[in-house]
Write a protein that holds these residues in place. Structure first.
Motif, PDB file in Angstrom:
ATOM      1  N   ILE A 213       0.825  -1.201   0.000  1.00 49.60           N
ATOM      2  CA  ILE A 213       0.000   0.000   0.000  1.00 49.60           C
ATOM      3  C   ILE A 213       0.862   1.256   0.000  1.00 49.60           C
ATOM      4  CG2 ILE A 213      -1.666   1.348   1.340  1.00 49.60           C
ATOM      5  CD1 ILE A 213      -2.899  -0.961  -0.149  1.00 49.60           C
ATOM      6  N   GLU A 214       1.907   1.260   0.801  1.00 51.91           N
ATOM      7  CA  GLU A 214       2.796   2.420   0.825  1.00 51.91           C
ATOM      8  C   GLU A 214       3.513   2.605  -0.512  1.00 51.91           C
ATOM      9  OE1 GLU A 214       2.189   1.074   5.027  1.00 51.91           O
ATOM     10  OE2 GLU A 214       2.655   0.071   3.143  1.00 51.91           O
ATOM     11  N   ARG A 215       3.975   1.500  -1.084  1.00 55.67           N
ATOM     12  CA  ARG A 215       4.662   1.586  -2.374  1.00 55.67           C
ATOM     13  C   ARG A 215       3.713   2.037  -3.477  1.00 55.67           C
ATOM     14  NH1 ARG A 215       6.438  -3.832  -3.618  1.00 55.67           N
ATOM     15  NH2 ARG A 215       7.881  -3.002  -5.178  1.00 55.67           N
ATOM     16  N   TRP A 216       2.485   1.478  -3.462  1.00 55.53           N
ATOM     17  CA  TRP A 216       1.508   1.902  -4.456  1.00 55.53           C
ATOM     18  C   TRP A 216       1.226   3.394  -4.322  1.00 55.53           C
ATOM     19  CZ3 TRP A 216      -3.233   4.203  -3.719  1.00 55.53           C
ATOM     20  CH2 TRP A 216      -3.988   4.412  -4.905  1.00 55.53           C
ATOM     21  N   GLY A 217       1.125   3.878  -3.082  1.00 57.59           N
ATOM     22  CA  GLY A 217       0.875   5.299  -2.872  1.00 57.59           C
ATOM     23  C   GLY A 217       1.960   6.172  -3.471  1.00 57.59           C
ATOM     24  N   LEU A 218       3.208   5.740  -3.346  1.00 59.90           N
ATOM     25  CA  LEU A 218       4.317   6.495  -3.938  1.00 59.90           C
ATOM     26  C   LEU A 218       4.184   6.557  -5.458  1.00 59.90           C
ATOM     27  CD1 LEU A 218       7.451   5.231  -1.946  1.00 59.90           C
ATOM     28  CD2 LEU A 218       6.345   7.467  -1.752  1.00 59.90           C
ATOM     29  N   VAL A 219       3.882   5.408  -6.070  1.00 64.83           N
ATOM     30  CA  VAL A 219       3.776   5.369  -7.532  1.00 64.83           C
ATOM     31  C   VAL A 219       2.589   6.207  -8.008  1.00 64.83           C
ATOM     32  CG1 VAL A 219       3.583   3.886  -9.559  1.00 64.83           C
ATOM     33  CG2 VAL A 219       4.773   3.049  -7.538  1.00 64.83           C
ATOM     34  N   GLN A 220       1.455   6.076  -7.322  1.00 64.00           N
ATOM     35  CA  GLN A 220       0.274   6.826  -7.726  1.00 64.00           C
ATOM     36  C   GLN A 220       0.484   8.328  -7.551  1.00 64.00           C
ATOM     37  OE1 GLN A 220      -2.707   5.353  -9.077  1.00 64.00           O
ATOM     38  NE2 GLN A 220      -2.796   7.501  -9.715  1.00 64.00           N
ATOM     39  N   LEU A 221       1.124   8.706  -6.468  1.00 59.41           N
ATOM     40  CA  LEU A 221       1.388  10.126  -6.236  1.00 59.41           C
ATOM     41  C   LEU A 221       2.296  10.684  -7.325  1.00 59.41           C
ATOM     42  CD1 LEU A 221       0.792  12.405  -4.178  1.00 59.41           C
ATOM     43  CD2 LEU A 221       2.947  11.812  -3.073  1.00 59.41           C
ATOM     44  N   LEU A 222       3.341   9.948  -7.658  1.00 59.52           N
ATOM     45  CA  LEU A 222       4.255  10.400  -8.703  1.00 59.52           C
ATOM     46  C   LEU A 222       3.539  10.479 -10.044  1.00 59.52           C
ATOM     47  CD1 LEU A 222       7.266  11.162  -8.989  1.00 59.52           C
ATOM     48  CD2 LEU A 222       7.694   8.815  -9.716  1.00 59.52           C
ATOM     49  N   THR A 223       2.656   9.536 -10.298  1.00 58.97           N
ATOM     50  CA  THR A 223       1.870   9.549 -11.533  1.00 58.97           C
ATOM     51  C   THR A 223       0.969  10.778 -11.595  1.00 58.97           C
ATOM     52  OG1 THR A 223       1.910   7.147 -11.783  1.00 58.97           O
ATOM     53  CG2 THR A 223       0.071   8.304 -12.800  1.00 58.97           C
ATOM     54  N   ASP A 224       0.321  11.096 -10.495  1.00 56.69           N
ATOM     55  CA  ASP A 224      -0.612  12.220 -10.463  1.00 56.69           C
ATOM     56  C   ASP A 224       0.096  13.578 -10.479  1.00 56.69           C
ATOM     57  OD1 ASP A 224      -2.772  10.512 -10.432  1.00 56.69           O
ATOM     58  OD2 ASP A 224      -2.975  10.527  -8.245  1.00 56.69           O
ATOM     59  N   LEU A 225       1.318  13.613  -9.986  1.00 54.42           N
ATOM     60  CA  LEU A 225       2.051  14.887  -9.967  1.00 54.42           C
ATOM     61  C   LEU A 225       2.493  15.321 -11.369  1.00 54.42           C
ATOM     62  CD1 LEU A 225       4.245  14.470  -6.754  1.00 54.42           C
ATOM     63  CD2 LEU A 225       2.526  16.244  -7.157  1.00 54.42           C
ATOM     64  N   ARG A 226       2.706  14.360 -12.261  1.00 55.39           N
ATOM     65  CA  ARG A 226       3.125  14.665 -13.643  1.00 55.39           C
ATOM     66  C   ARG A 226       4.380  15.552 -13.671  1.00 55.39           C
ATOM     67  NH1 ARG A 226      -1.607  14.427 -17.577  1.00 55.39           N
ATOM     68  NH2 ARG A 226      -3.336  13.581 -16.388  1.00 55.39           N
ATOM     69  N   LEU A 227       5.399  15.154 -12.953  1.00 53.94           N
ATOM     70  CA  LEU A 227       6.645  15.928 -12.912  1.00 53.94           C
ATOM     71  C   LEU A 227       7.479  15.607 -14.146  1.00 53.94           C
ATOM     72  CD1 LEU A 227       7.593  15.375  -9.162  1.00 53.94           C
ATOM     73  CD2 LEU A 227       6.296  17.274 -10.156  1.00 53.94           C
ATOM     74  N   SER A 228       7.934  16.630 -14.829  1.00 50.24           N
ATOM     75  CA  SER A 228       8.689  16.415 -16.061  1.00 50.24           C
ATOM     76  C   SER A 228      10.018  15.716 -15.818  1.00 50.24           C
ATOM     77  CB  SER A 228       8.930  17.759 -16.762  1.00 50.24           C
ATOM     78  OG  SER A 228       9.662  18.645 -15.921  1.00 50.24           O
ATOM     79  N   SER A 229      10.502  15.760 -14.578  1.00 55.44           N
ATOM     80  CA  SER A 229      11.786  15.123 -14.271  1.00 55.44           C
ATOM     81  C   SER A 229      11.614  13.718 -13.688  1.00 55.44           C
ATOM     82  CB  SER A 229      12.562  15.989 -13.267  1.00 55.44           C
ATOM     83  OG  SER A 229      11.808  16.185 -12.077  1.00 55.44           O
ATOM     84  N   ALA A 230      10.405  13.179 -13.738  1.00 55.95           N
ATOM     85  CA  ALA A 230      10.130  11.905 -13.067  1.00 55.95           C
ATOM     86  C   ALA A 230      10.194  10.702 -13.986  1.00 55.95           C
ATOM     87  CB  ALA A 230       8.756  11.959 -12.403  1.00 55.95           C
ATOM     88  N   SER A 231      10.452  10.898 -15.278  1.00 57.32           N
ATOM     89  CA  SER A 231      10.370   9.772 -16.208  1.00 57.32           C
ATOM     90  C   SER A 231      11.350   8.654 -15.860  1.00 57.32           C
ATOM     91  CB  SER A 231      10.580  10.245 -17.652  1.00 57.32           C
ATOM     92  OG  SER A 231      11.794  10.940 -17.791  1.00 57.32           O
TER      93      SER A 231
END
Length: 239
Positions: free
Chosen positions: A76-94
């Motif tokens: 659950i914690e790991r999924w939260g990290l991935v989902q948060l990063l997905t929703d943030l749409r940071l250009s440096s996150a690819s």
């Protein structure tokens, strides 16, 4: 960096101690992620806005630290990290999203119960299925960046058309097909013969890849017979 594995009873969010400037906004966003009610989505979007106002490099470093330090069983914690990063749409996150997609799915017996971090609400689902959800969520993050013109995200999607796991391949193939000319990639030429049928999948099939209760037919084609568990909402996250 060597993976840090918290022991039983330890705080999975201990890594936030090294990010004191970001921790309050991060915690607020993870709590808002699991909110319910009429204004839940607005609160979550507002929390995302607060995070986007922070330096991107620091945000990506925080998520990477969490991803590297959390044990695999802390789904659950790991999924939260991935989902948060997905929703943030940071250009440096690819690159980080690509690193989340890349590892092969562990299928070993007993995986997901190490270090006393197995969550009671996860016991119905094989650990491999949970790992698929993590990776296909990261694929969605790459898709969003690719749709905003991120060339590196497109490259990573094309690379993972050949991922070891069928569900990940399916997600990447459908994504590139839907991006079409915007991606500038001829996905047909990248797909191996056993996966050619995926080129005819409908967009809704990508949701089947991501839903934890409808992943069986993607992992093992022709094996979708029999009863499926009822969908379960994830428990409150980040609290």
């Amino acid at each position: 960096m060597k993976e840090q594995r918290p022991g039983p009873g330890s705080d999975p969010w201990a890594f936030l101690g090294d990010f004191s400037e970001l921790a309050p906004a991060f915690t607020a966003a993870t709590q808002a992620m699991s909110g319910v009610g009429e204004h839940a989505e607005a609160r979550y979007q507002a929390a995302l806005g607060e995070l986007r106002a922070k330096p991107q490099g620091d945000l990506v470093a925080l998520v990477r630290r969490g991803w590297d330090s959390l044990p695999r069983a802390a789904y659950i914690e790991r999924w939260g990290l991935v989902q948060l990063l997905t929703d943030l749409r940071l250009s440096s996150a690819s690159e980080l999203l690509g690193d989340m997609v890349a590892p092969p799915i562990p299928h070993e017996r007993g995986h997901g119960q190490e270090h006393g971090h197995e969550h009671e609400h996860d016991h119905r689902f094989p650990p491999a299925v949970r790992e698929v959800i993590l990776r296909t969520t990261a694929v969605e993050g790459l898709v969003r960046l690719a749709g905003e013109g991120d060339g590196r995200a497109v490259e990573l999607l094309a690379q993972h058309v050949n991922h070891d796991e069928r569900a990940v391949r399916v997600a990447c193939i459908i994504a590139l097909r839907e991006l079409g000319d915007q991606a500038g990639v001829d996905v047909t030429g990248l797909v191996a013969e056993p996966d050619r049928e995926v080129l005819g999948f409908q967009v809704t099939d990508l949701e089947d890849v991501r839903r934890i209760d409808r992943v069986d037919h993607v992992l093992h084609p022709g094996n979708a017979e029999g009863s499926q568990p009822e969908p379960q909402s994830p428990p409150p996250y980040g609290r």
